[in-house]
Design a protein around this motif. Structure first.
Motif, PDB file in Angstrom:
ATOM      1  N   PHE A   1     -21.532 -10.084  23.654  1.00  0.00           N
ATOM      2  CA  PHE A   1     -20.557 -10.716  22.763  1.00  0.00           C
ATOM      3  C   PHE A   1     -20.946 -12.152  22.384  1.00  0.00           C
ATOM      4  O   PHE A   1     -21.120 -13.000  23.255  1.00  0.00           O
ATOM      5  N   ASP A   2     -21.097 -12.367  21.103  1.00  0.00           N
ATOM      6  CA  ASP A   2     -21.359 -13.691  20.512  1.00  0.00           C
ATOM      7  C   ASP A   2     -22.731 -14.285  20.814  1.00  0.00           C
ATOM      8  O   ASP A   2     -23.022 -15.402  20.368  1.00  0.00           O
ATOM      9  N   ILE A   3     -23.576 -13.591  21.572  1.00  0.00           N
ATOM     10  CA  ILE A   3     -24.876 -14.181  21.899  1.00  0.00           C
ATOM     11  C   ILE A   3     -26.059 -13.290  21.523  1.00  0.00           C
ATOM     12  O   ILE A   3     -27.195 -13.710  21.659  1.00  0.00           O
TER      13      ILE A   3
ATOM     14  N   LEU B   1     -31.423 -13.466  20.789  1.00  0.00           N
ATOM     15  CA  LEU B   1     -30.475 -13.981  21.778  1.00  0.00           C
ATOM     16  C   LEU B   1     -30.187 -15.435  21.420  1.00  0.00           C
ATOM     17  O   LEU B   1     -31.123 -16.215  21.224  1.00  0.00           O
ATOM     18  N   ILE B   2     -28.926 -15.767  21.333  1.00  0.00           N
ATOM     19  CA  ILE B   2     -28.552 -17.159  21.079  1.00  0.00           C
ATOM     20  C   ILE B   2     -28.093 -17.762  22.400  1.00  0.00           C
ATOM     21  O   ILE B   2     -26.964 -17.546  22.855  1.00  0.00           O
TER      22      ILE B   2
ATOM     23  N   LEU C   1      -8.761 -10.988  20.522  1.00  0.00           N
ATOM     24  CA  LEU C   1      -9.492 -11.223  21.777  1.00  0.00           C
ATOM     25  C   LEU C   1      -8.700 -12.153  22.694  1.00  0.00           C
ATOM     26  O   LEU C   1      -7.992 -13.036  22.222  1.00  0.00           O
TER      27      LEU C   1
ATOM     28  N   ALA D   1     -15.828 -11.168  33.759  1.00  0.00           N
ATOM     29  CA  ALA D   1     -16.938 -11.954  33.199  1.00  0.00           C
ATOM     30  C   ALA D   1     -18.236 -11.639  33.934  1.00  0.00           C
ATOM     31  O   ALA D   1     -19.296 -11.467  33.326  1.00  0.00           O
TER      32      ALA D   1
ATOM     33  N   GLN E   1     -19.617  -8.412  32.899  1.00  0.00           N
ATOM     34  CA  GLN E   1     -20.231  -8.510  31.568  1.00  0.00           C
ATOM     35  C   GLN E   1     -21.619  -9.143  31.656  1.00  0.00           C
ATOM     36  O   GLN E   1     -22.577  -8.655  31.057  1.00  0.00           O
ATOM     37  N   TRP E   2     -21.761 -10.225  32.442  1.00  0.00           N
ATOM     38  CA  TRP E   2     -23.089 -10.861  32.445  1.00  0.00           C
ATOM     39  C   TRP E   2     -24.096 -10.077  33.273  1.00  0.00           C
ATOM     40  O   TRP E   2     -25.298 -10.203  33.037  1.00  0.00           O
TER      41      TRP E   2
ATOM     42  N   VAL F   1     -25.369  -7.893  30.555  1.00  0.00           N
ATOM     43  CA  VAL F   1     -26.242  -8.649  29.639  1.00  0.00           C
ATOM     44  C   VAL F   1     -27.642  -8.771  30.245  1.00  0.00           C
ATOM     45  O   VAL F   1     -28.647  -8.488  29.590  1.00  0.00           O
TER      46      VAL F   1
ATOM     47  N   VAL G   1     -15.080  -6.661  27.632  1.00  0.00           N
ATOM     48  CA  VAL G   1     -14.309  -7.794  27.106  1.00  0.00           C
ATOM     49  C   VAL G   1     -13.747  -7.518  25.707  1.00  0.00           C
ATOM     50  O   VAL G   1     -12.528  -7.504  25.507  1.00  0.00           O
TER      51      VAL G   1
END
Lengths: 321, 321
Positions: A19-21, A162-163, A200, A209, A212-213, A216, A239
């Protein structure tokens, strides 16, 4: 007179757990932007839009407000301020939109990226692709109000992107495994990014969290080591997907159909409503596409869906003419 | 009679952004466990502890309560139930603890891993190392109340280890870049894992979580592509470090000293109080160690600190005798 056409393809942000990255580009479909360089100035701005096809009249024709022309204006400012290239002529822009709007397919980013590679070529490629990413991100601010990079960066650079950080901007390109194919299903509904973002949570549990990581880290490992099984197991989003799935009619049925047909994993493309799945061959990705289309059409309120099968794009935005 | 000695080294969990999902092993220091196989049963249990050195009398001598013997009991149960290996003799266990307790260096995991490779060898290595990881994790439950894997798994397997999921257990080994060195500083204070855990928030903002998983993805990329700069930039922990740093006197000074001396990055080892730093050569890691030791000793309440310089361990727990 000098004419150049740039092409940039659909991109899919978030990629389940990322998400977002995280985002990636597929090879098709994509938007095309043709720029024509005129030696003399014309009008107030150095860029004007002469035609837009395929948007049903939805996009702004004002060069300051349309993403594709806005990023060219930013690019010209940068040439002047940083590269010492003064431009006193005029650029006419034609936009051919092949990507649906508000689809989760990175439509605005594709237009921006196509315009940027074309503009860069008109001036002899003075900027690197990484420099162009900055303007494409600025374009996202015009298009959807926030300067996200998870579509803009892969639209320019291709591959997975990847940001790591926005401040300072830290963008890492991750080449895809050779046999990774994406099936993209776009149901004929629109879902505004801003609305999909509003559902969200602002806070999440540390436990969630952490889960989630973990995914990732595993997804990145799977991509970099071509471990297709690991890619599949890691495509879990605890998430955003649970909150956004109810906004997409048939999401759970379509996901189930994709997995049953052999997909490695399946989740929402960006903020939706499109749904993507990964497979380990074109053959499986095609079966997955048929299953997803079938699942959309056999709901009580049947939805038509466009289906695309594509490998991951490795070269990003490019000149096609 | 048959005697085998196993060795397992210190491990560092969390690794900045990788809270609860990432750990790695260094080559030294480590714990040693010697097992002696007797043909005849003796006492109620098949395992007894005959000596423990180096713990200052702090560890339980009851074979059911000490991690190193507990995991051997679990291993024997598994041999019987799964491998059809019935054991009617007795095992004497000697534990030589070289790792300090409650140090953030994976002390209990090292004892468990050393015992497990020794036990496995006694029976002709019937189990894979991945099977042994399961018992090592069970040992963590006895040692500190929760079955975490971020020390247990690297203590057995070596390398970096990513724990994608606990249910089902999904553990991924990531080999380290060739020139990555760890400097580990252990100040002479104890910090209980349970206390260090109690200061953590139960929920975090989605923004903070996103920042953390961007760094996790980037750290994994850095490790798998030997990008030392990226490893350094990704060693950022916005979740646990800000809460735990105040529990470690001098943390900020020591981190600053490490970075100034050339470390790629620096954070808390596990839940502390030890602090680790990564460097891209042994020479730099040694300078970093001197700087960290100096920083601990020049605080108003000077702390003595042990310093270790080590590459990442690639082979995990092993037989040394």
């Amino acid at each position: 007179m000098n004419t150049v056409t740039g092409f940039a393809s659909a991109t899919i942000g978030n990629v389940a757990c990322g998400f977002d990255i995280l985002g990636f580009a597929i090879r098709e479909p994509g938007d095309e932007v043709t720029l024509t360089l005129l030696d003399d100035p014309r009008g107030e701005l150095p860029v004007s839009i002469t035609s837009i096809e395929g948007d049903g009249g939805a996009l702004p024709r004002d060069a300051r407000k349309n993403t594709s022309s806005f990023v060219v204006l930013k690019f010209l400012e940068y040439l002047r301020s940083t590269k010492g290239i003064e431009f006193n002529g005029h650029i006419e822009l034609e936009l051919k939109k092949n990507l649906p709007l508000s689809s989760g397919m990175g439509s605005s980013a594709a237009s921006a990226a196509a315009a940027l590679v074309a503009a860069n070529r008109l001036f002899g490629d003075p900027c690197t692709k990484m420099e162009l990413v900055h303007f494409a991100i600025e374009g996202e601010r015009v298009a959807c109000g926030s300067a996200h990079a998870d579509n803009a960066a892969p639209a320019v650079l291709g591959n997975f992107v990847l940001i790591r950080s926005y401040n300072p901007l830290d963008i890492i390109t991750i080449p895809p495994p050779a046999d990774l194919y994406c099936t993209l299903a776009h149901p004929h509904i629109e879902l505004r990014t801003a609305y999909a973002r509003s559902v969200l949570p602002r806070t999440i549990s540390l436990k969630m969290a952490t889960e989630q990581w973990g995914n990732v880290g595993a997804l990145i490992t799977g991509l970099l080591t071509s471990d297709y099984g690991l890619i599949g197991r890691s495509l879990v989003d605890v998430v955003a997907e649970p909150k956004r799935a109810p906004l997409i009619p048939g999401f759970f049925e379509v996901k189930e159909a994709a997995l049953s047909a052999g997909a490695l994993g399946c989740s929402i493309a960006g903020s939706g409503p499109s749904i993507f799945a990964f497979s380990s061959s074109r053959e499986i990705a095609t079966k997955v596409g048929n299953a997803m289309e079938q699942a959309f059409s056999s709901m009580p309120d049947a939805l038509e869906a466009d289906i695309w099968i594509s490998p991951i794009c490795r070269d990003g935005a490019r000149i096609i003419d």
